[in-house]
Design a protein around this motif. Structure first.
Motif, mmCIF file in Angstrom:
data_model
loop_
_atom_site.group_PDB
_atom_site.id
_atom_site.type_symbol
_atom_site.label_atom_id
_atom_site.label_comp_id
_atom_site.label_asym_id
_atom_site.label_seq_id
_atom_site.Cartn_x
_atom_site.Cartn_y
_atom_site.Cartn_z
ATOM 1 N N ALA A 227 0.829 -1.211 0.000
ATOM 2 C CA ALA A 227 0.000 0.000 0.000
ATOM 3 C C ALA A 227 0.859 1.255 0.000
ATOM 4 C CB ALA A 227 -0.935 -0.010 1.210
ATOM 5 N N LEU A 228 1.904 1.260 0.831
ATOM 6 C CA LEU A 228 2.794 2.422 0.866
ATOM 7 C C LEU A 228 3.564 2.581 -0.438
ATOM 8 C CD1 LEU A 228 4.282 2.460 4.473
ATOM 9 C CD2 LEU A 228 3.017 4.292 3.358
ATOM 10 N N SER A 229 3.898 1.468 -1.069
ATOM 11 C CA SER A 229 4.629 1.549 -2.337
ATOM 12 C C SER A 229 3.811 2.295 -3.384
ATOM 13 C CB SER A 229 4.972 0.151 -2.847
ATOM 14 O OG SER A 229 5.836 -0.515 -1.951
ATOM 15 N N ILE A 230 2.510 2.047 -3.403
ATOM 16 C CA ILE A 230 1.655 2.747 -4.372
ATOM 17 C C ILE A 230 1.630 4.238 -4.075
ATOM 18 C CG2 ILE A 230 -0.700 2.951 -5.241
ATOM 19 C CD1 ILE A 230 -1.074 0.002 -4.576
ATOM 20 N N ILE A 231 1.448 4.603 -2.801
ATOM 21 C CA ILE A 231 1.415 6.019 -2.422
ATOM 22 C C ILE A 231 2.747 6.689 -2.738
ATOM 23 C CG2 ILE A 231 1.147 7.607 -0.480
ATOM 24 C CD1 ILE A 231 -0.687 5.513 0.805
ATOM 25 N N LEU A 232 3.842 6.015 -2.412
ATOM 26 C CA LEU A 232 5.165 6.596 -2.648
ATOM 27 C C LEU A 232 5.490 6.656 -4.142
ATOM 28 C CD1 LEU A 232 7.170 4.891 0.243
ATOM 29 C CD2 LEU A 232 6.174 7.189 0.179
ATOM 30 N N PHE A 233 4.977 5.700 -4.922
ATOM 31 C CA PHE A 233 5.183 5.755 -6.368
ATOM 32 C C PHE A 233 4.503 6.990 -6.949
ATOM 33 C CE2 PHE A 233 4.389 4.875 -10.797
ATOM 34 C CZ PHE A 233 5.538 4.234 -11.224
ATOM 35 N N LEU A 234 3.278 7.260 -6.516
ATOM 36 C CA LEU A 234 2.591 8.468 -6.977
ATOM 37 C C LEU A 234 3.353 9.715 -6.551
ATOM 38 C CD1 LEU A 234 -1.123 7.533 -6.159
ATOM 39 C CD2 LEU A 234 0.077 7.314 -8.318
ATOM 40 N N TYR A 235 3.864 9.697 -5.311
ATOM 41 C CA TYR A 235 4.631 10.840 -4.808
ATOM 42 C C TYR A 235 5.892 11.064 -5.639
ATOM 43 C CZ TYR A 235 7.908 13.292 -1.707
ATOM 44 O OH TYR A 235 8.850 14.157 -1.189
ATOM 45 N N GLY A 236 6.622 9.999 -5.921
ATOM 46 C CA GLY A 236 7.862 10.132 -6.669
ATOM 47 C C GLY A 236 7.630 10.507 -8.124
ATOM 48 N N TRP A 237 6.640 9.886 -8.754
ATOM 49 C CA TRP A 237 6.394 10.157 -10.166
ATOM 50 C C TRP A 237 5.908 11.590 -10.376
ATOM 51 C CZ3 TRP A 237 7.455 7.292 -14.448
ATOM 52 C CH2 TRP A 237 6.906 7.728 -15.660
ATOM 53 N N ASN A 238 5.121 12.115 -9.459
ATOM 54 C CA ASN A 238 4.540 13.448 -9.617
ATOM 55 C C ASN A 238 5.431 14.558 -9.085
ATOM 56 O OD1 ASN A 238 2.150 12.480 -10.797
ATOM 57 N ND2 ASN A 238 1.240 12.071 -8.797
ATOM 58 N N GLN A 239 6.668 14.244 -8.703
ATOM 59 C CA GLN A 239 7.568 15.292 -8.237
ATOM 60 C C GLN A 239 7.814 16.302 -9.351
ATOM 61 O OE1 GLN A 239 9.282 16.296 -5.400
ATOM 62 N NE2 GLN A 239 7.813 14.957 -4.397
ATOM 63 N N TYR A 240 7.646 17.561 -9.024
ATOM 64 C CA TYR A 240 7.832 18.615 -10.019
ATOM 65 C C TYR A 240 8.830 19.673 -9.564
ATOM 66 C CZ TYR A 240 6.814 22.734 -12.858
ATOM 67 O OH TYR A 240 6.932 23.829 -13.659
ATOM 68 N N LEU A 241 8.632 20.196 -8.339
ATOM 69 C CA LEU A 241 9.461 21.314 -7.891
ATOM 70 C C LEU A 241 10.935 20.926 -7.763
ATOM 71 C CD1 LEU A 241 9.710 24.199 -6.904
ATOM 72 C CD2 LEU A 241 9.137 23.414 -4.602
ATOM 73 N N TRP A 242 11.217 19.773 -7.121
ATOM 74 C CA TRP A 242 12.608 19.387 -6.902
ATOM 75 C C TRP A 242 13.343 19.101 -8.211
ATOM 76 C CZ3 TRP A 242 16.285 20.179 -3.760
ATOM 77 C CH2 TRP A 242 17.419 19.369 -3.732
ATOM 78 N N PRO A 243 12.801 18.300 -9.139
ATOM 79 C CA PRO A 243 13.505 18.124 -10.427
ATOM 80 C C PRO A 243 13.620 19.433 -11.217
ATOM 81 C CG PRO A 243 11.909 16.375 -10.106
ATOM 82 C CD PRO A 243 11.652 17.387 -9.023
ATOM 83 N N LEU A 244 12.609 20.292 -11.115
ATOM 84 C CA LEU A 244 12.676 21.568 -11.832
ATOM 85 C C LEU A 244 13.831 22.421 -11.323
ATOM 86 C CD1 LEU A 244 11.339 23.591 -13.834
ATOM 87 C CD2 LEU A 244 9.987 24.413 -11.893
ATOM 88 N N LEU A 245 14.046 22.420 -10.024
ATOM 89 C CA LEU A 245 15.111 23.227 -9.435
ATOM 90 C C LEU A 245 16.480 22.572 -9.596
ATOM 91 C CD1 LEU A 245 15.939 25.665 -7.597
ATOM 92 C CD2 LEU A 245 15.562 24.146 -5.647
ATOM 93 N N PHE A 246 16.533 21.253 -9.532
ATOM 94 C CA PHE A 246 17.801 20.554 -9.383
ATOM 95 C C PHE A 246 18.405 20.094 -10.696
ATOM 96 C CE2 PHE A 246 20.645 17.264 -7.592
ATOM 97 C CZ PHE A 246 21.234 18.037 -6.605
ATOM 98 N N THR A 247 17.655 20.118 -11.783
ATOM 99 C CA THR A 247 18.183 19.663 -13.071
ATOM 100 C C THR A 247 18.318 20.852 -14.018
ATOM 101 O OG1 THR A 247 15.926 19.131 -13.811
ATOM 102 C CG2 THR A 247 17.238 17.344 -12.868
#
Length: 306
Positions: A227-247
């Motif tokens: 169950a946590l893997s699904i929630i964390l997968f959504l969290y990781g896939w939808n990351q926007y601010l950190w990749p936008l700033l860091f790449t």
């Protein structure tokens, strides 16, 4: 005994239909927009029925955004975040539940309080820490005089060797996000529901802490991990601010950043049909994960509430 009333059933179904319509209507309009041409998108009123350009727009969006590489980056980053968060959280939950050490509860509550500090709040210090990961070590070695001693005796520049920059790297995108206070809290709460007799029986059998962890706790936690893997997968896939700033290199962009780059800006060609078509294959992996693991997701939520 569950009582059945006709009007209550009708009311519940109406509420469900209204909720489903509220969720699906934006997806339908996005699908319609993704099947149009640029000229059709600018029509007033907006077309309510899809056309036959959806596949063509998806191919165009995939090629224009170079989503092959972006998909690979997103999968690597998302899987790294999921695995890292699960490993760190389950070990932290195991430690604060079964080990007795000084300031144990203080550590737990500090972890819990960090729930109020999302990435957006600590984005600047996190960036500084990851962009110069060797900074703390350089300051420590300079304070004890080791840097100058090595430079004078051997000519070795320790400060130059500790210039660790993780910008535009997978480790820089993953490591700052693997700590999860919510997952640690959920694992701790689940471990508290496990009978103490299991721990005592493991001790009588001569099992150490790690054997108890691997042979007892992990098998019992499978539903929660799923169950946590699904929630964390959504969290990781939808990351926007950190990749936008860091790449800063396009080769390290994620799919979310690629989707953002397809959105028309001022004075540009209003290719909303291309952006809407891209939105569908960008949100496809989370949707597939939820569809394939929905049984485990429901089981994990139900088991964790017992």
């Amino acid at each position: 005994m569950v009582e059945r009333h006709v009007w209550l059933s009708v009311f519940c179904h109406v509420v469900l239909l209204v909720g489903a319509a509220a969720v699906c209507m934006p997806l339908y309009f996005a699908f319609v927009a993704g099947s149009l041409t640029v000229e059709d998108v600018q029509q007033v009123p907006f077309p309510l029925l899809p056309r036959d350009h959806f596949v063509q727009n998806i191919v165009t969006a995939w090629n224009e955004g170079d989503f092959g590489q972006l998909y690979i980056n997103s999968i690597i980053v998302t899987v790294g975040i999921v695995v890292g968060k699960l490993v760190v959280s389950i070990i932290a939950g195991f430690a604060v539940t079964y080990f007795r050490f000084p300031f144990r509860m203080t550590a737990f509550w500090l972890i819990f309080i960090s729930l109020m500090l999302p990435v957006e709040v600590r984005i600047i210090p996190t960036y500084e820490a990851v962009a110069d990961a060797g900074g703390p070590l350089r300051s420590f070695f300079e304070a004890i005089g080791l840097t100058g001693l090595l430079a004078n005796t051997t000519g070795y520049r320790l400060d130059a060797a500790l210039q660790w920059n993780m910008v535009n790297t997978y480790s820089g995108l993953i490591l700052p996000l693997i700590a999860s206070a919510s997952a640690t809290f959920l694992f701790r709460q689940f471990f508290l529901t496990i009978p103490d007799e299991l721990c005592e029986a493991a001790k009588l059998d001569g099992a150490g802490p790690m054997k108890f962890f691997w042979d007892v706790l992990l098998p019992l936690s499978r539903a929660n991990i799923a169950a946590l893997s699904i929630i964390l997968f959504l969290y990781g896939w939808n990351q926007y601010l950190w990749p936008l700033l860091f790449t800063t290199e396009k080769g390290m962009y994620t799919a979310m950043i690629g989707l953002k780059d397809l959105i028309p800006v001022a004075d540009a060609r209003p290719a909303w049909n291309i952006a809407m078509a891209a939105a569908f294959f960008v949100m496809a992996p989370p949707a597939i994960v939820i569809l394939l693991m929905q049984r485990w997701f429901t089981k994990g939520l139900v088991d964790s509430s017992k």
